[in-house]
Design a protein around this motif. Structure first.
Motif, short mmCIF file in Angstrom:
data_model
loop_
_atom_site.label_atom_id
_atom_site.label_comp_id
_atom_site.label_asym_id
_atom_site.label_seq_id
_atom_site.Cartn_x
_atom_site.Cartn_y
_atom_site.Cartn_z
N LEU A 120 11.61 0.89 2.14
CA LEU A 120 10.44 1.13 2.97
C LEU A 120 9.92 -0.19 3.52
O LEU A 120 9.95 -1.21 2.83
CB LEU A 120 9.32 1.79 2.15
N ASP A 121 9.43 -0.18 4.75
CA ASP A 121 8.80 -1.35 5.35
C ASP A 121 7.33 -1.02 5.56
O ASP A 121 6.98 -0.19 6.40
CB ASP A 121 9.48 -1.70 6.68
N PHE A 122 6.46 -1.69 4.78
CA PHE A 122 5.03 -1.38 4.75
C PHE A 122 4.20 -2.61 5.12
O PHE A 122 4.68 -3.74 4.99
CB PHE A 122 4.64 -0.93 3.33
N PRO A 123 2.96 -2.41 5.54
CA PRO A 123 2.08 -3.55 5.81
C PRO A 123 1.60 -4.21 4.52
O PRO A 123 1.23 -3.53 3.56
CB PRO A 123 0.91 -2.93 6.58
N LYS A 124 1.61 -5.53 4.50
CA LYS A 124 1.03 -6.30 3.39
C LYS A 124 -0.46 -5.97 3.28
O LYS A 124 -1.13 -5.75 4.30
CB LYS A 124 1.23 -7.78 3.68
N GLN A 125 -0.98 -5.95 2.06
CA GLN A 125 -2.39 -5.65 1.82
C GLN A 125 -3.07 -6.92 1.29
O GLN A 125 -3.05 -7.19 0.08
CB GLN A 125 -2.53 -4.50 0.82
N PRO A 126 -3.66 -7.73 2.16
CA PRO A 126 -4.27 -8.99 1.72
C PRO A 126 -5.44 -8.75 0.75
O PRO A 126 -6.12 -7.72 0.80
CB PRO A 126 -4.76 -9.63 3.02
N ILE A 127 -5.68 -9.75 -0.11
CA ILE A 127 -6.78 -9.68 -1.06
C ILE A 127 -7.71 -10.88 -0.85
O ILE A 127 -7.32 -11.88 -0.26
CB ILE A 127 -6.28 -9.65 -2.52
N LYS A 128 -8.95 -10.74 -1.33
CA LYS A 128 -9.90 -11.85 -1.26
C LYS A 128 -10.62 -11.94 -2.60
O LYS A 128 -10.84 -10.93 -3.29
CB LYS A 128 -10.89 -11.66 -0.12
N SER A 153 -8.95 -5.05 3.09
CA SER A 153 -9.08 -4.05 4.14
C SER A 153 -10.07 -2.95 3.79
O SER A 153 -10.52 -2.23 4.68
CB SER A 153 -7.71 -3.43 4.44
N ARG A 154 -10.42 -2.81 2.50
CA ARG A 154 -11.31 -1.70 2.16
C ARG A 154 -12.43 -2.06 1.19
O ARG A 154 -13.37 -1.29 1.04
CB ARG A 154 -10.51 -0.50 1.62
N ASP A 155 -12.35 -3.17 0.49
CA ASP A 155 -13.40 -3.60 -0.44
C ASP A 155 -13.67 -2.61 -1.57
O ASP A 155 -14.69 -2.72 -2.25
CB ASP A 155 -14.72 -3.87 0.30
N THR A 156 -12.80 -1.65 -1.75
CA THR A 156 -13.04 -0.66 -2.80
C THR A 156 -11.95 -0.66 -3.86
O THR A 156 -12.08 0.04 -4.87
CB THR A 156 -13.15 0.76 -2.21
N ASP A 157 -10.88 -1.42 -3.68
CA ASP A 157 -9.83 -1.52 -4.69
C ASP A 157 -9.93 -2.90 -5.34
O ASP A 157 -9.70 -3.93 -4.71
CB ASP A 157 -8.44 -1.33 -4.07
N ILE A 158 -10.29 -2.90 -6.61
CA ILE A 158 -10.44 -4.13 -7.40
C ILE A 158 -9.06 -4.55 -7.91
O ILE A 158 -8.23 -3.71 -8.27
CB ILE A 158 -11.40 -3.88 -8.57
N GLY A 185 -10.33 2.35 -6.69
CA GLY A 185 -9.47 2.14 -7.83
C GLY A 185 -9.46 0.71 -8.34
O GLY A 185 -10.09 -0.19 -7.77
N VAL A 186 -8.74 0.52 -9.45
CA VAL A 186 -8.59 -0.79 -10.07
C VAL A 186 -7.10 -1.05 -10.32
O VAL A 186 -6.43 -0.23 -10.97
CB VAL A 186 -9.36 -0.90 -11.39
N ILE A 187 -6.61 -2.17 -9.81
CA ILE A 187 -5.26 -2.65 -10.07
C ILE A 187 -5.35 -3.73 -11.12
O ILE A 187 -6.16 -4.66 -11.01
CB ILE A 187 -4.63 -3.23 -8.79
N VAL A 188 -4.53 -3.62 -12.18
CA VAL A 188 -4.43 -4.70 -13.17
C VAL A 188 -2.99 -5.19 -13.15
O VAL A 188 -2.04 -4.40 -13.07
CB VAL A 188 -4.85 -4.22 -14.57
N THR A 189 -2.82 -6.51 -13.22
CA THR A 189 -1.48 -7.08 -13.08
C THR A 189 -1.36 -8.35 -13.90
O THR A 189 -2.37 -9.01 -14.19
CB THR A 189 -1.16 -7.34 -11.59
N ALA A 190 -0.13 -8.67 -14.29
CA ALA A 190 0.15 -9.86 -15.10
C ALA A 190 1.60 -10.26 -14.87
O ALA A 190 2.39 -9.48 -14.30
CB ALA A 190 -0.09 -9.56 -16.58
#
Length: 275
Positions: A120-128, A153-158, A185-190
């Motif tokens: 799949l080729d999808f748009p990158k989702q930048p974070i701040k 892009s949405r300020d609602t996904d942590i 939603g909330v994304i947790v990553t490591a």
């Protein structure tokens, strides 16, 4: 009440075996149904997403127009249900080309065959950078991340970044509380903790009817660019540590992210809905 019969497929996406990866329902349509009917079908299916698509009039623009619904809302981007839809189009609807173009609320998406896999080729989702509210951290179990962000892009996904994969694997959020505290939603990553894995992540979205998404293409468009920058490499492999689990091979190129995975047919049937 007048009814019509529609085909339906259930596909396990981002896996090469049944009962793993992320299940998605796929409903091909000849024309759009009313939005409330699409939402009710997704609610009835009770999977994280149901994908619907119709043929595009202008084949130069795209082959199909695709939309995705959770049990409670329409979402602007969904990876696993797009992979599932591409699998159905390639393998069950007689589509001849190896490249599929899909019009969506996130622009043109492409899917191409790569042997047994689909890319799949999808748009990158930048974070701040953004501070996570303490009550959200408490609902996550109290572990403080080393870095925190929101999807720009949405300020609602942590996005909470941890330095230990075990923290992510063992996390047991209070979903009833988390769903009230977050806009989405909330994304947790490591960092990954096994050979061949660059990152490990999970995605909690009780606010839109999914406590934990099993394997998420959209989420990897968030975390893959982050870990690509951290590791200094275009290609990164992610593991989503849900109960079902799934591996997503990612390639970050500019403002796009390629997501590679396989899919398996679980169910093929018909549904009866209002005409």
């Amino acid at each position: 009440m007048t009814t019509q019969t529609l085909p339906i497929y259930q596909i396990d996406a981002f896996t090469d075996m049944l009962f793993a990866g992320n299940p998605a329902a796929v409903v091909p349509l000849s024309g759009w149904l009313a939005d409330d009917v699409l939402q009710k079908i997704a609610m009835e299916n009770n999977l994280s997403e149901t994908a619907f698509f119709v043929p595009c009039d202008d084949k130069d623009d795209a082959d199909f127009h695709i939309r995705w619904f959770t049990p409670t809302v329409e979402v602007p981007l969904c990876g696993h249900a797009t992979l599932a839809s591409a699998f159905v189009i390639f393998n069950h609807l007689g589509f001849k080309s190896d490249l599929l173009k899909l019009q969506s609320k996130s622009g043109i998406l492409t899917a191409r065959r790569d042997h047994d896999a689909i890319v799949l080729d999808f748009p990158k989702q930048p974070i701040k950078a953004n501070e996570i509210p303490q009550d959200v951290l408490t609902a996550l179990g109290g572990a403080k991340p080393v870095e925190s962000y929101v999807v720009a892009s949405r300020d609602t996904d942590i996005v909470a970044v941890y330095d230990n994969a075990k923290t992510v694997r063992d996390m047991a959020p209070d979903m009833s509380v988390l769903g009230r505290l977050t806009g989405r939603g909330v994304i947790v990553t490591a960092p990954g903790d096994k050979t061949g894995l660059d990152m490990i992540s999970r995605f909690f979205v009780p606010a839109i009817g999914i406590n934990e998404d099993p394997v998420t293409g959209y989420m990897h468009c968030v975390v893959a660019p982050y870990w690509s920058d951290k590791l200094g490499q275009e290609d990164v492999v992610g593991y989503q540590a849900s109960a079902r689990g799934g591996v997503v091979a990612c390639k970050v190129a500019g403002d796009r992210v390629e997501l590679k995975g396989e899919a398996v047919l679980y169910l093929k049937g018909e549904i009866v809905v209002p005409a």
